[in-house]
Scaffold this motif. Structure first.
Motif: not given
Length: 803
Positions: A739-755, A765-768, A774-779
């Motif tokens: 999200l950028q503020d409250d607007q959905v602008v992309g989607i996570v394709t993979s993730g992990a904790y980097g030790h 991917y950001l479609r915008d 001002g990005l955030s990820v909804s988890i």
């Protein structure tokens, strides 16, 4: 003999939908043959449920398109209703893990544009006043869900298709199928057809039609029961009061669904001990038939449903429907090209044939018309199971999938049925050293290592029990060395005078020099990434290609197709070769003890040599997915145990350990490396994925070249970024909205904790592509601030790789 451009075998919702969509796309000479009448088999007795709930964007789109087709498009085209009821639907739960699942699906749906509402118990009571709240902690609501009359919907599609020129041959079973002069010859009771394309849409009979085609179709009919009640006073009262239809309600913990049916209710249970039926061939006389009721099998589920919806007890049982539905090993349909066959396609195996049928026809029609699927196809691709998916496997997995129809889908879930189908020669050695195994395309592979005998993964949406074990594996790789069994790779030799020109024209990158290693991507005609190969040119006449385990049949089809007209042989080495990964700063010292090769200046990064290691011939590739000094050692499987034990004996005194797939995933994200099947799909181009350096288009011709270049300059081009996520209690995995503020602008394709970097990381991917601040990820429903990393957080200059 009747000529056809395409012959579709099977007149259920899936096959008729394909016929409808092909004619809408301009195909002519489309013929559908059906052994009985349309909808016979499983479509006619389906409960007609339609939902938007899914864990995968492609599956969700199949379902959403079905809803729009049945609800809006077909009634407009035919002037007749398909009997679609927009009742809405909810899932309720008493399980905290399930609530995490609901939050995750709701986050995905924010991105796809089909928003779902996470429910409190109070909101459940408001939406479904006949449901008791005892023990419930929440749920999820799908406002656009509903149910359709399967027969009306199927016949409406058939009406439009025949108006557009398609022909339907009813009561005309197929007797034989073979190839002749580049065409498919299909003999039926009434006619012989000569078709350019053939499609197995046979559903309940999909295995038999596949057998005629020379295919192994991993689907099994499973008997599913549901009961329809007589009039229920509480439902009648609502109707008389002019209240809206009750939403469908599902309790996945108790494994049932309930929906309104006129002035009564339908109850559908899914028992754990599913009853498979006619595994090796459906009786010839079977058509619009049902089995006798067997409610004793599901009595405990019925009782649980009555406890939750007491009104069920106030209506007697009017009808019991007990009929077959087909299940594949993962409960997703089989859609796409048939492996190893020209102009042969599958659209079968769906346990949700009505729910997914409308969208599935659109999906395959697009693929057949444009040479590529409209969305990422991996979840449904008909080649995701190989010959290892034998009779026992398909039966065991069908029973498991039916029993877990409402199971929690954890990230990276590993289900127990159908295991140990493909074993590397190092399998027992891995188990002896504490490997906790996962499955990849039938192969057993180490996910992580435990020092506790019999340890298993405790699956969770939050930080799992293997987190600290993986941290230890990463530390060992980074400070000393670690060894891994990488034998699950797909592996191919390309040998012959045209081997270099074969690689040069295979994908978007040039062929590497002899003795060098390169990366090339095969593109779709639309410019998306179809395949990713690590290419080693052993000589001008010998190329060695490796790719992801799950891509074996997909990639083999591409290689064999590309080889046509060239003087090369393509040899599948997946079962022949084993691969040992030796990674970390001490890997050179360990390997040096067992070879005379110059491993310093004589063996630079991204080169390959054939070495004698511990007295055995090995293809040694100096390449690492982890960002560390290291080698992949490829060899005949008969040599693997000896080489492994020899390296281990030298490495253990130096502190060498082991690493699995989970550690590899965490470390590759610290390098920003993209993964095929998650970060790289047919939907996105190389430039969108941030891999434009591998697109060498100048002076070259390859499939998808022009489309790739066109997408590079488009304003609506997406952009992949590596995100650091802050203040998160949870590690990301896939399909979280950005999200950028409250607007959905992309989607996570993979993730992990980097030790190694102490960072929570995600590729997205950001479609915008201009939304960079001002990005955030909804988890799991929580917005976590995120920043774009301009370069890889670990060893961005590749100093360790080149050391």
């Amino acid at each position: 003999m009747t000529d056809a451009q395409v012959l579709i075998i099977g007149g259920g919702a899936m096959g008729v939908s394909l016929m409808y969509h092909l004619t809408k796309a301009g195909w002519r000479d489309v013929v559908l043959v059906e052994k009985n009448d349309l909808t016979h088999g499983s479509t006619w007795h389906a409960a007609g449920l339609c939902t938007h709930f899914a864990h995968n964007p492609t599956i969700q789109e199949l379902r959403a398109r079905s809803v729009r087709l049945y609800r809006d498009i077909l009634p407009e085209e035919t002037g007749q209703s398909c009997g679609f009821h927009r009742s809405g639907a909810m899932r309720v739960t008493s399980n905290p893990d399930r609530m995490d699942e609901f939050r995750h699906v709701a986050g995905l749906s924010d991105f796809t544009g089909y928003p779902l509402e996470v429910l409190t118990p109070e909101r459940i009571a408001e939406l479904h006043p006949l449901a008791k709240l005892d023990g419930l902690i929440g749920g999820i609501y799908e406002p656009d869900d509903g149910h359709v009359d399967p027969t009306l919907a199927t016949n409406a599609m058939a009406q439009v298709a025949t108006r557009n020129g398609a022909k339907i041959s009813r009561y005309n079973p197929v007797r034989s199928i073979h190839r002749e002069d580049g065409k498919w010859i299909v003999e039926t009771d009434k006619d012989t057809f000569r078709a350019t394309h053939i499609v197995n849409a046979a559903g309940t009979w999909g295995w038999e039609i596949g057998h005629m085609m020379g295919l192994n179709i991993p689907s099994v009919p499973v008997l599913h029961q549901y009961l329809v009640t007589d009039t229920i006073p509480e439902v009648t009262d609502r109707i008389n009061a002019g209240l809206p239809e009750l939403p469908m309600i599902r309790d996945p913990e108790e494994s049932w669904y309930v929906r309104q049916e006129r002035d009564g209710l339908i109850l559908g249970p899914y028992e754990k001990d599913a009853q498979v039926w006619s595994i090796d061939g459906v009786p010839p006389e079977f058509g619009a038939d049902l089995m006798p009721p067997d409610l004793d099998r599901v009595e405990h589920i019925i009782e649980a449903a009555m406890d939750r919806v007491p009104a069920l007890m106030n209506g007697g049982v009017k009808t019991v429907v007990n009929g077959p539905i087909t299940f594949t090993p993962d409960a997703n349909p089989l859609i796409g090209p048939a492996h190893g066959l020209d102009n042969a396609w599958l659209i079968t195996g769906s346990s949700m044939g009505v729910m997914e049928g409308g969208g599935s026809g659109w999906f395959l029609a697009h693929w057949m018309t444009h040479g590529a699927p409209p969305m990422d196809a991996l979840a449904v691709d008909s080649r995701r199971f190989g010959t290892w998916a034998d009779r026992d496997y398909r039966v065991d997995k069908a029973i498991e999938c039916f029993g877990l129809q409402f199971g929690v889908h954890y990230p990276g879930e590993e289900r127990p049925a159908g295991r140990n189908k493909r074993l590397s020669p190092l399998h027992q050695l891995m188990l002896d050293r504490g490997a906790v195994m996962g499955a990849a395309y039938g192969w057993e592979r180490p996910n992580w290592f435990s020092d506790t005998p019999g340890d298993i993964a405790h699956e969770s949406f939050r930080r799992p029990n293997w987190f600290l074990h993986v941290a230890h594996e990463v530390e060992t790789v980074t400070t000393k060395a670690a060894i891994a069994d990488l034998s699950v790779f797909s592996k191919f030799d390309v040998i012959g005078p045209d081997a270099r020109s074969f690689v040069e024209t295979l994908g978007a990158n040039r062929a590497p020099a002899n003795g060098r290693i390169g990366l090339t991507h095969v593109l779709t005609p639309a410019g998306g990434v179809l395949s990713e190969f690590t290419v080693t040119m052993l000589s001008d006449t010998h190329a060695y290609l490796t790719s992801a385990a799950a891509a074996e049949q997909i990639d083999l089809d591409q290689l064999l197709s590309h080889a046509e007209g060239k003087d090369v042989s393509v040899i599948n080495r997946c079962e022949d070769f084993a691969v040992i990964g030796l990674m970390g700063p001490l890997s050179r010292d360990i390997l040096r003890a067992h070879t005379d090769a110059d491993l310093d200046n004589g063996f630079p990064w991204l080169t390959a040599q054939t070495l004698d290691v511990a007295g055995r011939p090995v293809r040694a590739l100096r390449v690492s997915y982890l960002g560390e000094l290291g080698w992949e050692l490829h060899m005949d499987r008969v040599h693997a145990e000896h080489v492994f034990l020899t390296l281990e004996a030298t490495g253990k005194p130096k502190g060498m350990g082991y690493y699995g797939a989970y550690a590899a995933n965490a470390m590759r994200l610290e390098k920003g490396y993209r993964g095929w099947g998650s970060d790289l799909t047919t939907e996105r181009s190389l430039h969108e994925a941030g891999l434009g350096m591998f697109a060498r288009a100048k002076g070259r011709d390859f499939v998808g070249r022009d489309a790739m270049l066109d997408r590079e300059d488009r304003d609506d081009r997406w952009n992949m970024v590596l995100l650091e996520i802050h203040n998160s209690e949870f590690d990301p995995f896939y399909a979280h909205s950005v999200l950028q503020d409250d607007q959905v602008v992309g989607i996570v394709t993979s993730g992990a904790y980097g030790h190694r970097t102490d960072k929570t990381l995600a590729l997205a991917y950001l479609r915008d592509r201009h939304a960079t601040e001002g990005l955030s990820v909804s988890i799991l429903g929580r917005k976590c601030p995120a920043t774009i990393l301009p370069k890889a957080p670990f060893d961005p200059d590749n100093t360790r790789l080149k050391s």
